[in-house]
Motif scaffolding. Structure first.
Motif, PDB file in Angstrom:
ATOM      1  N   PRO A 283       0.835  -1.210   0.000  1.00 45.38           N
ATOM      2  CA  PRO A 283       0.000   0.000   0.000  1.00 45.38           C
ATOM      3  C   PRO A 283       0.868   1.257   0.000  1.00 45.38           C
ATOM      4  CG  PRO A 283       0.143  -0.905   2.209  1.00 45.38           C
ATOM      5  CD  PRO A 283       0.858  -1.883   1.306  1.00 45.38           C
ATOM      6  N   GLU A 284       0.296   2.361  -0.485  1.00 39.78           N
ATOM      7  CA  GLU A 284       1.032   3.622  -0.482  1.00 39.78           C
ATOM      8  C   GLU A 284       1.102   4.216   0.921  1.00 39.78           C
ATOM      9  OE1 GLU A 284      -0.430   6.374  -3.328  1.00 39.78           O
ATOM     10  OE2 GLU A 284      -0.118   5.046  -5.048  1.00 39.78           O
ATOM     11  N   GLU A 285       0.080   3.991   1.712  1.00 42.62           N
ATOM     12  CA  GLU A 285       0.046   4.514   3.082  1.00 42.62           C
ATOM     13  C   GLU A 285      -0.218   3.380   4.060  1.00 42.62           C
ATOM     14  OE1 GLU A 285       0.735   7.560   4.005  1.00 42.62           O
ATOM     15  OE2 GLU A 285       0.952   8.361   1.969  1.00 42.62           O
ATOM     16  N   VAL A 286       0.429   3.438   5.212  1.00 45.56           N
ATOM     17  CA  VAL A 286       0.195   2.447   6.263  1.00 45.56           C
ATOM     18  C   VAL A 286      -0.007   3.168   7.586  1.00 45.56           C
ATOM     19  CG1 VAL A 286       1.436   0.514   5.212  1.00 45.56           C
ATOM     20  CG2 VAL A 286       2.686   2.186   6.569  1.00 45.56           C
ATOM     21  N   THR A 287      -0.695   2.503   8.488  1.00 39.02           N
ATOM     22  CA  THR A 287      -0.930   3.065   9.819  1.00 39.02           C
ATOM     23  C   THR A 287       0.195   2.643  10.748  1.00 39.02           C
ATOM     24  OG1 THR A 287      -3.325   2.979   9.490  1.00 39.02           O
ATOM     25  CG2 THR A 287      -2.527   3.167  11.762  1.00 39.02           C
ATOM     26  N   LEU A 288       0.802   3.618  11.410  1.00 42.26           N
ATOM     27  CA  LEU A 288       1.868   3.333  12.364  1.00 42.26           C
ATOM     28  C   LEU A 288       1.299   3.228  13.765  1.00 42.26           C
ATOM     29  CD1 LEU A 288       4.609   5.806  11.046  1.00 42.26           C
ATOM     30  CD2 LEU A 288       4.272   3.398  10.454  1.00 42.26           C
ATOM     31  N   LYS A 289       2.000   2.527  14.616  1.00 41.86           N
ATOM     32  CA  LYS A 289       1.552   2.326  15.993  1.00 41.86           C
ATOM     33  C   LYS A 289       1.515   3.632  16.778  1.00 41.86           C
ATOM     34  CE  LYS A 289       3.037  -2.409  17.140  1.00 41.86           C
ATOM     35  NZ  LYS A 289       3.902  -3.179  18.076  1.00 41.86           N
ATOM     36  N   ASP A 290       0.631   3.697  17.737  1.00 44.42           N
ATOM     37  CA  ASP A 290       0.693   4.740  18.755  1.00 44.42           C
ATOM     38  C   ASP A 290       1.841   4.381  19.697  1.00 44.42           C
ATOM     39  OD1 ASP A 290       0.285   6.242  21.187  1.00 44.42           O
ATOM     40  OD2 ASP A 290      -1.754   6.653  20.484  1.00 44.42           O
ATOM     41  N   PRO A 291       2.739   5.300  20.011  1.00 47.75           N
ATOM     42  CA  PRO A 291       3.874   4.972  20.885  1.00 47.75           C
ATOM     43  C   PRO A 291       3.488   4.306  22.199  1.00 47.75           C
ATOM     44  CG  PRO A 291       4.229   7.108  19.875  1.00 47.75           C
ATOM     45  CD  PRO A 291       2.835   6.678  19.485  1.00 47.75           C
ATOM     46  N   LYS A 292       2.277   4.556  22.681  1.00 42.00           N
ATOM     47  CA  LYS A 292       1.871   3.916  23.933  1.00 42.00           C
ATOM     48  C   LYS A 292       1.731   2.403  23.788  1.00 42.00           C
ATOM     49  CE  LYS A 292      -3.131   4.590  23.288  1.00 42.00           C
ATOM     50  NZ  LYS A 292      -3.444   3.172  23.097  1.00 42.00           N
ATOM     51  N   ASP A 293       1.668   1.927  22.531  1.00 37.32           N
ATOM     52  CA  ASP A 293       1.529   0.494  22.288  1.00 37.32           C
ATOM     53  C   ASP A 293       2.854  -0.192  21.971  1.00 37.32           C
ATOM     54  OD1 ASP A 293      -1.267   0.616  22.592  1.00 37.32           O
ATOM     55  OD2 ASP A 293      -1.513   1.276  20.513  1.00 37.32           O
ATOM     56  N   PHE A 294       3.948   0.544  22.054  1.00 39.32           N
ATOM     57  CA  PHE A 294       5.256  -0.045  21.773  1.00 39.32           C
ATOM     58  C   PHE A 294       5.564  -1.171  22.755  1.00 39.32           C
ATOM     59  CE2 PHE A 294       7.184   4.055  19.756  1.00 39.32           C
ATOM     60  CZ  PHE A 294       6.513   3.779  18.575  1.00 39.32           C
ATOM     61  N   LYS A 295       6.112  -2.267  22.225  1.00 42.43           N
ATOM     62  CA  LYS A 295       6.516  -3.397  23.061  1.00 42.43           C
ATOM     63  C   LYS A 295       8.024  -3.615  23.041  1.00 42.43           C
ATOM     64  CE  LYS A 295       2.184  -5.804  21.969  1.00 42.43           C
ATOM     65  NZ  LYS A 295       1.587  -6.998  21.278  1.00 42.43           N
ATOM     66  N   ILE A 296       8.669  -3.226  21.959  1.00 39.69           N
ATOM     67  CA  ILE A 296      10.118  -3.408  21.814  1.00 39.69           C
ATOM     68  C   ILE A 296      10.842  -2.082  22.008  1.00 39.69           C
ATOM     69  CG2 ILE A 296      11.968  -4.091  20.246  1.00 39.69           C
ATOM     70  CD1 ILE A 296      10.010  -6.034  18.928  1.00 39.69           C
ATOM     71  N   ILE A 297      10.388  -1.051  21.305  1.00 40.47           N
ATOM     72  CA  ILE A 297      10.987   0.276  21.477  1.00 40.47           C
ATOM     73  C   ILE A 297      10.803   0.731  22.918  1.00 40.47           C
ATOM     74  CG2 ILE A 297      10.766   2.710  20.850  1.00 40.47           C
ATOM     75  CD1 ILE A 297      10.002   1.805  18.037  1.00 40.47           C
ATOM     76  N   GLY A 298      11.870   1.194  23.513  1.00 41.18           N
ATOM     77  CA  GLY A 298      11.830   1.650  24.899  1.00 41.18           C
ATOM     78  C   GLY A 298      12.226   0.596  25.902  1.00 41.18           C
ATOM     79  N   THR A 299      12.490  -0.624  25.426  1.00 40.34           N
ATOM     80  CA  THR A 299      12.947  -1.677  26.331  1.00 40.34           C
ATOM     81  C   THR A 299      14.452  -1.875  26.147  1.00 40.34           C
ATOM     82  OG1 THR A 299      12.526  -3.436  24.722  1.00 40.34           O
ATOM     83  CG2 THR A 299      10.731  -2.855  26.207  1.00 40.34           C
ATOM     84  N   PRO A 300      15.166  -2.255  27.211  1.00 39.72           N
ATOM     85  CA  PRO A 300      16.618  -2.443  27.106  1.00 39.72           C
ATOM     86  C   PRO A 300      16.965  -3.725  26.359  1.00 39.72           C
ATOM     87  CG  PRO A 300      15.862  -2.954  29.327  1.00 39.72           C
ATOM     88  CD  PRO A 300      14.669  -2.424  28.585  1.00 39.72           C
ATOM     89  N   VAL A 301      17.669  -3.580  25.258  1.00 39.27           N
ATOM     90  CA  VAL A 301      18.041  -4.715  24.417  1.00 39.27           C
ATOM     91  C   VAL A 301      19.551  -4.742  24.253  1.00 39.27           C
ATOM     92  CG1 VAL A 301      17.836  -5.746  22.115  1.00 39.27           C
ATOM     93  CG2 VAL A 301      15.848  -4.673  23.189  1.00 39.27           C
ATOM     94  N   LYS A 302      20.132  -5.913  24.393  1.00 39.63           N
ATOM     95  CA  LYS A 302      21.580  -6.062  24.262  1.00 39.63           C
ATOM     96  C   LYS A 302      22.031  -5.826  22.827  1.00 39.63           C
ATOM     97  CE  LYS A 302      21.541  -9.700  27.780  1.00 39.63           C
ATOM     98  NZ  LYS A 302      21.845 -11.120  28.046  1.00 39.63           N
ATOM     99  N   ASN A 303      23.258  -5.390  22.677  1.00 43.25           N
ATOM    100  CA  ASN A 303      23.881  -5.225  21.365  1.00 43.25           C
ATOM    101  C   ASN A 303      23.830  -6.551  20.608  1.00 43.25           C
ATOM    102  OD1 ASN A 303      25.991  -5.107  19.290  1.00 43.25           O
ATOM    103  ND2 ASN A 303      26.607  -3.206  20.262  1.00 43.25           N
ATOM    104  N   VAL A 304      23.368  -6.511  19.360  1.00 42.04           N
ATOM    105  CA  VAL A 304      23.173  -7.755  18.617  1.00 42.04           C
ATOM    106  C   VAL A 304      24.481  -8.491  18.333  1.00 42.04           C
ATOM    107  CG1 VAL A 304      21.068  -6.925  17.523  1.00 42.04           C
ATOM    108  CG2 VAL A 304      23.261  -6.589  16.376  1.00 42.04           C
ATOM    109  N   GLU A 305      25.607  -7.785  18.414  1.00 41.37           N
ATOM    110  CA  GLU A 305      26.885  -8.427  18.117  1.00 41.37           C
ATOM    111  C   GLU A 305      27.713  -8.699  19.368  1.00 41.37           C
ATOM    112  OE1 GLU A 305      28.142  -7.700  13.622  1.00 41.37           O
ATOM    113  OE2 GLU A 305      28.673  -6.011  14.905  1.00 41.37           O
ATOM    114  N   ASN A 306      27.099  -8.616  20.527  1.00 42.00           N
ATOM    115  CA  ASN A 306      27.843  -8.860  21.764  1.00 42.00           C
ATOM    116  C   ASN A 306      28.619 -10.174  21.724  1.00 42.00           C
ATOM    117  OD1 ASN A 306      27.262  -6.514  23.075  1.00 42.00           O
ATOM    118  ND2 ASN A 306      25.881  -7.407  24.589  1.00 42.00           N
ATOM    119  N   LYS A 307      27.912 -11.257  21.416  1.00 42.38           N
ATOM    120  CA  LYS A 307      28.549 -12.570  21.468  1.00 42.38           C
ATOM    121  C   LYS A 307      29.715 -12.650  20.490  1.00 42.38           C
ATOM    122  CE  LYS A 307      27.627 -17.539  21.133  1.00 42.38           C
ATOM    123  NZ  LYS A 307      26.592 -18.580  20.884  1.00 42.38           N
TER     124      LYS A 307
END
Length: 720
Positions: A183-207
């Motif tokens: 589609p040309e336009e899509v609906t983006l999430k309301d930030p209050k519904d974020f589940k991943i953004i705003g959570t502490p995540v380790k560097n993907v290349e740590n290991k």
């Protein structure tokens, strides 16, 4: 206003006595603020994966491959970019694989790392990439389930029909979904519904990093390649003669070549090349003006007092304001050249084969590397591929492509694949440095202590415009004159982390404290009063957000208990750079009549914090960088050559010299505005102002340790 800094110390340090009675410090690399999620990296793209857009593909197994286009040099973009895509996709984070994308100017815009602009530029693009794929998956599920798409929801890599209880994994839907039209336009999430953004995540290349997997340019190896190292001339010099007999005699050296103004030794590995390079007997002669630090000090004095300067901003009647002032405060601040000194010195691989070129290595600007190489060889840029490795630091040095072009030129000359490597000495003596600058500030006060006039003249050596004329306090003072003077030099300079503001912020914020003292006002309130004027009746152009700056100032005052403990001497600093705002307070306490720096409180407004773990690293790293270079860093020149050639003479901050750093964020819900650089500029001013509060010694030059005002106060640094 949440505090995102709480860390379990047991996750960070493990301390044990060694057999010799010394102290061994090891790191729990797997520890982080919250091991809530884990990213598994794959070196190979899953063969059956279907591409949905430039940023992601999904395989029938449900594995999501997210491509991160911007070079990774420690700013955590390889983790935070995929987090944004995965958020809008509603992916199962356990099935996300992250891959560094190579240069592709057709697929990606602004594929570079610099100016703290990667996330602000890509934020909406990344969200749309994830949301578009999610829309197609839902559409495919609606057809398979024979339901209306509006009745479906997504979560954790599944499309769910709540009414019937049916669920379909993304892997089951990917083939059908990939055939649909986006589609040309899509609906983006309301930030209050974020589940991943705003959570502490380790560097993907740590290991991979901690287990020594090949990630960096220095790790790259190609069967049959030759190695090369280059001896470069002092700045302002050219080669007169070369005696390379002794260098050629070293076992493992296959060739010594002179090209342009350089001498390269080529061979089978770097160790014999390092030995051979030291045996080169090169005689140089001047090729223009050859400068020393003594010359720069003289030039600064002359140009500050000269009649010629470029006016960058002029508001009101400055002459009248200073003529009628009840009090005028004048001060000069100076900073030296600095080396970028990334942990990984410059290096690059190049293989020139006719009109085709393969480039591999660490670069902040892969498109510049490609274009500069194309210009050198006279071939179309599209004939050149650029594979981006992880960068072992950059801080702006790898914005340039000089080391890439050198590798390509040698590859063509030798008709062979070449791996060019710079030594640490090469990096420091042949680098492109943070410009040396001197500033003169003047403030005019009326009888009530109000600042009615402000003047700044900046003189820089290859600094371009050494001011940021539209930054605070411009716009808050009726009469302003800001001028810039540039001295052209053979010494190459380059953007250094938080260009210009890395020192200008220290100078401005220290001077504003001087003005507040003369006005007999609290330093924090003095700044707030100026900002209130800028909000009520701005003068000229405002390029900063007054409310955001006021917000971080008030937050820093609150979090640091500003002025509430008589036993704590505090220094304040605030700065706007790279779209973000950071206020800092340095705390000094007296122990046995000696000042002890114990804590720096930092409050940051950078919009939405995508990954608190990465954000904390950026803020703390910026503070350590800013404090370390303000206190210790110095690069001086003699006859066109730096006197400091390695870390034995070029002083860096040590772990024991880092105080406690307390980090807070303004949570205003606006789109991210950059974080790689903004925490560095305010630090020098906060520390210098705290030192003045504790000792009465005003530090107007960097590095602090070389100033007579600093030498006898014996500042100590301890964690609170």
């Amino acid at each position: 206003m949440a505090n995102l800094t709480k860390t379990n110390r047991r996750d960070f340090l493990k301390i044990a006595a060694t057999a010799s009675g010394g102290l061994f410090i090891g790191f729990y690399w797997s520890g982080c603020d919250s091991p809530k999620m884990k990213v598994l990296t794959n070196e190979e793209i899953l063969l059956n994966a279907h591409n949905f857009n430039s940023y992601l593909s999904i395989s029938p197994t449900g594995d999501v491959v997210i491509y991160s286009p911007n070079p990774e040099l420690g700013q955590n973009i390889l983790t935070s970019f995929p987090m944004v895509v995965a958020e809008e996709l509603d992916a199962d984070w356990q099935k996300v694989r992250v891959i560094q994308a190579n240069l592709d100017v057709e697929k990606y815009e602004r594929q570079l790392t610099g100016g703290s602009g990667a996330m602000p530029h890509s934020w909406e693009r990344l969200r749309k990439a994830g949301a578009t794929a999610r829309h197609l998956l839902v559409a495919a599920a609606a057809t398979k389930m024979n339901v209306n798409a509006s009745t479906l929801s997504t979560s954790n890599g599944e499309v769910i029909h709540k009414e019937s209880g049916k669920k379909m994994g993304y892997g089951e839907l990917v083939t059908d979904a990939s055939k649909l039209t986006a589609p040309e336009e899509v609906t983006l999430k309301d930030p209050k519904d974020f589940k991943i953004i705003g959570t502490p995540v380790k560097n993907v290349e740590n290991k991979n990093m901690f287990t020594g997997k090949p990630l960096y340019g220095l790790d790259f190896y190609r069967e049959g390649m030759l190695h090369a190292m280059i001896q470069r001339p002092p700045f302002g010099m050219k080669i007169k003669s070369v005696d390379d007999a002794a260098a050629r005699a070293i076992s493992g050296v296959t060739e010594v070549v002179t090209f342009k103004n350089n001498v390269a030794v080529v061979g089978k590995s770097t160790w014999p090349l390092m030995k051979a390079k030291k045996l080169l007997k090169i005689e140089y002669e001047p090729d223009g003006v050859v400068e020393s630090t003594f010359d720069h000090d003289r030039l600064f004095a002359e140009l500050l007092n000269g009649k010629t300067a470029e006016v960058k901003r002029k508001d009101g009647d400055v002459d009248a304001a200073f003529k009628n002032a009840a009090q005028v405060i004048t001060s000069e601040y100076q900073c030296p050249f600095l080396s970028h000194s990334p942990m990984e010195p410059q290096n690059f691989f190049a293989h020139v084969q006719g009109d085709k070129v393969e480039l591999v290595g660490p670069t902040q600007t892969p498109d510049r590397a490609r274009n500069d190489t194309a210009q050198l060889l006279g071939i179309p840029p599209e004939n050149i591929t650029v594979q981006i490795t992880r960068l072992g630091g950059g801080f702006g040095r790898r914005l340039r492509a000089d080391f890439v072009v050198e590798a390509a030129e040698l590859s063509k000359m030798m008709n062979a694949p070449i791996k060019l490597t710079w030594s640490r000495e090469d990096d420091m003596t042949g680098g492109a440095y943070r410009p040396a600058v001197r500033y003169r500030f003047q403030a005019a006060l009326d009888e009530s202590g109000n600042m009615i006039g402000y003047k700044l003249r900046g003189v820089g050596i290859n600094a371009g415009n050494s001011t940021r004329e539209n930054n605070f306090p411009s716009g808050a003072v009726e009469n302003v004159l800001i001028e810039s003077v540039e001295h052209k030099s053979a010494i190459t300079t380059n953007a250094w982390r938080a260009p210009i503001t890395n020192f200008l912020a220290y100078a401005e914020q220290s001077f504003l404290d001087e003005v507040a003292l003369a006005a007999k006002k609290d330093p924090v309130q003095f700044r707030l009063d100026l900002l209130a004027k800028a909000k009520a009746s701005p003068v000229g152009e405002l390029q900063y957000d007054v409310d955001r700056m006021i917000g971080v100032i008030k937050m820093a005052a609150e979090k640091s208990n500003w002025g509430k403990d008589a036993n704590v001497m505090q220094g304040f600093s605030v700065y706007f750079s790279h779209r973000s705002y950071v206020a800092q307070v340095a705390n000094i306490e007296m122990e046995n009549n000696q000042p002890v720096l114990k804590k720096i409180v930092a409050c940051t407004d950078c919009g939405i914090v995508v990954n608190p773990t990465g954000a904390n690293h950026q803020v703390r790293g910026g503070i350590v960088d800013g404090m370390g270079h303000a206190m210790y860093g110095n690069l001086t020149f003699e006859n066109g050559l730096p006197k400091q050639k390695n870390f034995d003479t070029y002083r860096l901050i040590r772990m024991k010299e880092v105080p406690e750093i307390d980090v807070h964020y303004v949570q205003n819900g606006i789109d991210p505005t950059g974080l790689g650089e903004p925490a560095l500029p305010p630090t020098g001013g906060a520390v210098a102002n705290a030192i003045f509060k504790a000792t009465g010694r005003r530090l107007r030059s960097q590095p602090f340790i070389e100033q007579k005002e600093f030498s006898d106060i014996k500042l100590q640094i301890k964690r609170a």
